[in-house]
Scaffold this motif. Sequence first.
Motif, PDB file in Angstrom:
ATOM      1  N   LEU A  43       0.807  -1.181  -0.406  1.00 47.34           N
ATOM      2  CA  LEU A  43      -0.261  -0.147   0.118  1.00 47.34           C
ATOM      3  C   LEU A  43       1.087   1.455   0.282  1.00 47.34           C
ATOM      4  CD1 LEU A  43      -2.652  -0.647   2.197  1.00 47.34           C
ATOM      5  CD2 LEU A  43      -2.531  -1.097   0.212  1.00 47.34           C
ATOM      6  N   ILE A  44       1.701   1.148   0.371  1.00 49.19           N
ATOM      7  CA  ILE A  44       2.806   2.179   1.465  1.00 49.19           C
ATOM      8  C   ILE A  44       4.062   2.125  -0.816  1.00 49.19           C
ATOM      9  CG2 ILE A  44       2.617   2.697   3.252  1.00 49.19           C
ATOM     10  CD1 ILE A  44       5.086   2.080   3.945  1.00 49.19           C
ATOM     11  N   TYR A  45       4.302   1.661  -0.792  1.00 46.29           N
ATOM     12  CA  TYR A  45       5.182   0.758  -1.777  1.00 46.29           C
ATOM     13  C   TYR A  45       4.735   1.588  -3.481  1.00 46.29           C
ATOM     14  CZ  TYR A  45       8.072  -1.669  -5.484  1.00 46.29           C
ATOM     15  OH  TYR A  45       9.181  -1.225  -6.762  1.00 46.29           O
ATOM     16  N   VAL A  46       3.127   1.295  -3.778  1.00 46.90           N
ATOM     17  CA  VAL A  46       2.592   1.771  -4.932  1.00 46.90           C
ATOM     18  C   VAL A  46       3.308   3.017  -5.262  1.00 46.90           C
ATOM     19  CG1 VAL A  46       0.717   1.466  -6.216  1.00 46.90           C
ATOM     20  CG2 VAL A  46       1.501  -0.551  -4.893  1.00 46.90           C
ATOM     21  N   PRO A  47       2.465   4.449  -4.071  1.00 45.40           N
ATOM     22  CA  PRO A  47       2.439   5.569  -4.099  1.00 45.40           C
ATOM     23  C   PRO A  47       3.902   5.829  -4.687  1.00 45.40           C
ATOM     24  CG  PRO A  47       1.952   4.827  -2.470  1.00 45.40           C
ATOM     25  CD  PRO A  47       1.880   3.684  -3.026  1.00 45.40           C
ATOM     26  N   ARG A  48       4.493   4.662  -4.141  1.00 46.16           N
ATOM     27  CA  ARG A  48       6.039   5.564  -3.746  1.00 46.16           C
ATOM     28  C   ARG A  48       6.660   6.109  -5.799  1.00 46.16           C
ATOM     29  NH1 ARG A  48      11.728   2.409  -2.054  1.00 46.16           N
ATOM     30  NH2 ARG A  48      12.848   4.038  -2.600  1.00 46.16           N
ATOM     31  N   LEU A  49       6.224   4.552  -6.477  1.00 48.96           N
ATOM     32  CA  LEU A  49       7.280   4.697  -7.682  1.00 48.96           C
ATOM     33  C   LEU A  49       6.231   4.641  -9.008  1.00 48.96           C
ATOM     34  CD1 LEU A  49      10.254   1.879  -7.452  1.00 48.96           C
ATOM     35  CD2 LEU A  49      10.294   4.064  -7.690  1.00 48.96           C
ATOM     36  N   GLY A  50       4.948   3.878  -8.159  1.00 49.06           N
ATOM     37  CA  GLY A  50       3.950   4.104  -9.191  1.00 49.06           C
ATOM     38  C   GLY A  50       3.739   3.058 -10.203  1.00 49.06           C
ATOM     39  N   ALA A  51       4.988   1.975  -9.977  1.00 46.85           N
ATOM     40  CA  ALA A  51       4.818   0.919 -10.667  1.00 46.85           C
ATOM     41  C   ALA A  51       4.674  -0.421 -10.343  1.00 46.85           C
ATOM     42  CB  ALA A  51       5.596   1.360 -11.830  1.00 46.85           C
ATOM     43  N   ALA A  52       4.961  -1.970 -10.283  1.00 53.20           N
ATOM     44  CA  ALA A  52       5.937  -2.963 -10.655  1.00 53.20           C
ATOM     45  C   ALA A  52       6.152  -3.711 -11.737  1.00 53.20           C
ATOM     46  CB  ALA A  52       4.291  -3.727  -9.605  1.00 53.20           C
ATOM     47  N   THR A  53       7.339  -4.302 -11.251  1.00 50.80           N
ATOM     48  CA  THR A  53       7.711  -4.898 -12.002  1.00 50.80           C
ATOM     49  C   THR A  53       8.886  -5.751 -12.043  1.00 50.80           C
ATOM     50  OG1 THR A  53       9.878  -3.839 -11.278  1.00 50.80           O
ATOM     51  CG2 THR A  53       9.203  -2.121 -13.025  1.00 50.80           C
ATOM     52  N   ALA A  54       8.906  -6.440 -12.641  1.00 42.83           N
ATOM     53  CA  ALA A  54       9.738  -7.993 -12.791  1.00 42.83           C
ATOM     54  C   ALA A  54      11.011  -7.978 -11.573  1.00 42.83           C
ATOM     55  CB  ALA A  54      10.788  -8.655 -13.759  1.00 42.83           C
ATOM     56  N   THR A  55      11.550  -6.760 -10.760  1.00 43.23           N
ATOM     57  CA  THR A  55      12.483  -6.863  -9.840  1.00 43.23           C
ATOM     58  C   THR A  55      11.894  -6.217  -8.957  1.00 43.23           C
ATOM     59  OG1 THR A  55      13.131  -4.795 -10.842  1.00 43.23           O
ATOM     60  CG2 THR A  55      14.543  -6.546 -11.703  1.00 43.23           C
ATOM     61  N   THR A  56      10.148  -6.029  -8.857  1.00 46.38           N
ATOM     62  CA  THR A  56       9.981  -5.422  -6.940  1.00 46.38           C
ATOM     63  C   THR A  56      10.149  -6.214  -6.419  1.00 46.38           C
ATOM     64  OG1 THR A  56       8.555  -4.370  -8.779  1.00 46.38           O
ATOM     65  CG2 THR A  56       7.429  -4.859  -6.520  1.00 46.38           C
ATOM     66  N   GLY A  57      10.704  -5.978  -4.705  1.00 45.81           N
ATOM     67  CA  GLY A  57      10.512  -6.672  -4.299  1.00 45.81           C
ATOM     68  C   GLY A  57      11.978  -8.191  -3.797  1.00 45.81           C
ATOM     69  N   LEU A  58      12.083  -7.838  -5.463  1.00 45.59           N
ATOM     70  CA  LEU A  58      13.560  -8.451  -5.363  1.00 45.59           C
ATOM     71  C   LEU A  58      14.646  -8.699  -3.836  1.00 45.59           C
ATOM     72  CD1 LEU A  58      14.471 -10.462  -7.763  1.00 45.59           C
ATOM     73  CD2 LEU A  58      15.833  -9.085  -8.216  1.00 45.59           C
ATOM     74  N   LEU A  59      15.351  -9.388  -3.136  1.00 43.82           N
ATOM     75  CA  LEU A  59      15.773 -10.527  -1.681  1.00 43.82           C
ATOM     76  C   LEU A  59      14.946  -9.921  -1.200  1.00 43.82           C
ATOM     77  CD1 LEU A  59      18.992 -10.546  -3.488  1.00 43.82           C
ATOM     78  CD2 LEU A  59      17.593 -12.084  -3.089  1.00 43.82           C
ATOM     79  N   TRP A  60      13.743  -8.986  -0.790  1.00 44.78           N
ATOM     80  CA  TRP A  60      13.221  -8.375  -0.346  1.00 44.78           C
ATOM     81  C   TRP A  60      13.344  -9.747   1.459  1.00 44.78           C
ATOM     82  CZ3 TRP A  60       8.342  -4.704  -0.985  1.00 44.78           C
ATOM     83  CH2 TRP A  60       8.843  -3.476  -1.660  1.00 44.78           C
ATOM     84  N   GLU A  61      12.450 -10.746   1.215  1.00 44.13           N
ATOM     85  CA  GLU A  61      12.728 -12.138   1.691  1.00 44.13           C
ATOM     86  C   GLU A  61      14.089 -11.619   3.020  1.00 44.13           C
ATOM     87  OE1 GLU A  61      11.819 -12.756  -1.336  1.00 44.13           O
ATOM     88  OE2 GLU A  61      13.751 -13.208  -1.796  1.00 44.13           O
ATOM     89  N   LEU A  62      15.115 -12.226   1.767  1.00 41.31           N
ATOM     90  CA  LEU A  62      16.332 -12.156   2.636  1.00 41.31           C
ATOM     91  C   LEU A  62      16.283 -11.412   3.899  1.00 41.31           C
ATOM     92  CD1 LEU A  62      19.320 -12.680   3.021  1.00 41.31           C
ATOM     93  CD2 LEU A  62      19.915 -11.462   1.286  1.00 41.31           C
ATOM     94  N   GLN A  63      15.591 -10.175   2.950  1.00 44.06           N
ATOM     95  CA  GLN A  63      16.290  -8.955   4.243  1.00 44.06           C
ATOM     96  C   GLN A  63      15.053  -8.685   5.207  1.00 44.06           C
ATOM     97  OE1 GLN A  63      16.057  -4.661   2.442  1.00 44.06           O
ATOM     98  NE2 GLN A  63      16.587  -5.661  -0.046  1.00 44.06           N
ATOM     99  N   ALA A  64      13.412  -9.529   4.680  1.00 41.14           N
ATOM    100  CA  ALA A  64      12.847  -9.377   6.440  1.00 41.14           C
ATOM    101  C   ALA A  64      13.501 -10.653   7.609  1.00 41.14           C
ATOM    102  CB  ALA A  64      11.782  -9.807   5.602  1.00 41.14           C
TER     103      ALA A  64
END
Lengths: 258, 332
Positions: free
Chosen positions: B244-265
């Motif tokens: 919800l707060i990610y979408v307004p930041r860039l206004g787009a989703a791509t193939a690399t959205t959220g890449l490696l977020w699991e590692l960081q989380a």
Amino acid sequence: MSNTPLVEMENISIAFGGIRAVDDASADLHAGEVVALLGHNGAGKSTLIKILSGAYRRDSGTIRMNGEEAVINNPRDAKAYGIETIYQTLALADNVDTAANLYLGREIMTPWGTLDDVAMEARAREVMGRLNPRFERFKDPVKALSGGQRQSVAIARAILFNARILIMDEPTAALGPQETAQVGELIEQLKSEGIGIFLISHDIHDVFHLADRVMVMKNGRVVGTARVTDVTEDEILGMIILGKCPPGAVPGPGAMNV
Amino acid sequence: MSNTTVVQTRRRSISDIDLRAVAPFVALAVLFGFGAMVNPNFLGLDNLTNVVTRSAFIAIIAVGATFVISAGGLDLSVGSMSAFVAGTMILFLNSGAVSGDTGMIATAMLLALATGALCGLANGLITTLGRIEPFIVTLGTMGIFRALTIYLAEGGSIAIKSQELRAAYRPIYFSDVLGVPIPVIMILVVAALGAFILYRTRFGRHVTAVGSNEEVARYSGISVNRVRTLTYVIQGVCVAIAVLIYVPRLGAATATTGLLWELQAITAVVIGGTALRGGVGRIWGTICGALILELVGNIMVLSDLVSEYLIGAVQGSIIIIAMLIQRSLGRR
């Protein structure tokens, strides 16, 4: 001791994939009585008792509580009848404290629907004070406690909810001599309060001096039952190893035919 | 007897300070000192606000991961799930199904939360009913969510088409209340809610118990599968909140959205002192862990010590080191 047993298990059978783990077994227990259930590993004693505690569902047979037929299909049903189990290996949730363990699954809540830790700890102190007055480590996760302390927490957990039947699986196997003596005292106290106790063990020496009666199982069947005053330890050993029922015992379906 | 009791109590009061609970906050303080040394701009209010704001995605997702891991589970799919939820949300925003920008955004937000919850539910049900290791299940859904996103984007990116909608949604990430950026407020709200649920409710107690000893929980009449599944649903909802707060930041989703977020989380959770084996959950430690990760990245950018292209390597090293430290603390 009243004539109607607290619990009667009659002609209980259960099979796992064709293996008859318990075959036509019957047992009973009176208020204030300690019955030791003996047998080798795999003799069916733990399976039989897990049917009583609701962990397994029997294939056939009846269970009666105070003479009335009881419906026990899961651990919750068993607890509703006042049947509480203390497992030697999986007795407590290690990472939470004593009060949280005592009330696990039955937490006291505040009117706002949140955990009432204050009330739970107060009750925990009361019950533990009865069992083990020297116990003070209420804030520690139970993994920090000694074997005897853990055992008293496990027992407190059972009697907190007005258990009438207590099942203890290898109650002293993990304990030192001093702590074993402590558990012996606990059992005497519970008996005097009219609680019936099943002790499960594969080692006769663990339980002989604690029990009023012994019941021996072998290959899923009951070899026989006897008052501890009517038989010797050697005779019980013969029941466990050979399935030979001595004259002082009442033979069951698993007794060796002589 | 009374003598030994006294000695015992005294000794305990010193060692009673749980190092694992304090360690992340000490590490955070050390990082602050280090950051101030390498670059004078580091301690500026602008920079620090920026760092905390940027940590919001990982911090919020990691609150959900704290639940999953406390209950003895693991969710590797959160990064892909973020991309998938963001992608479907933007597609809905572009559909023009609801008239009026506010109504459209509100509906899209609800839809995103529902999508996240359903993705989490899928992870939870497959894990519990299928009796499959959560590692395998979420590895699978990680691939599925990622592929679905790329498929929906037809290999490119999914962007909010309407400029008015974009402008109307922007403030959710970029504006502030009394000087506090909205993402920071979201971190605090999600963490406070998470802490309340984990520490003050029956469900939270059961999460800890299930992670501590599944058999005991089962014999205590706790529905282990229900508790486990719900932790994945919470994880899904947290992912959706982050979206919800990610979408307004860039206004787009791509193939690399959220890449490696699991590692960081997962790294944030482990740094925060939650036991990877389950049974101990520390929400505020997790938030601290997410801040540490973002601070490390920030310091790498502000200094010339290590190339910022190596940030993934540094984060990977941090989780390994954190595990080693946890183990050595546990042995004491």
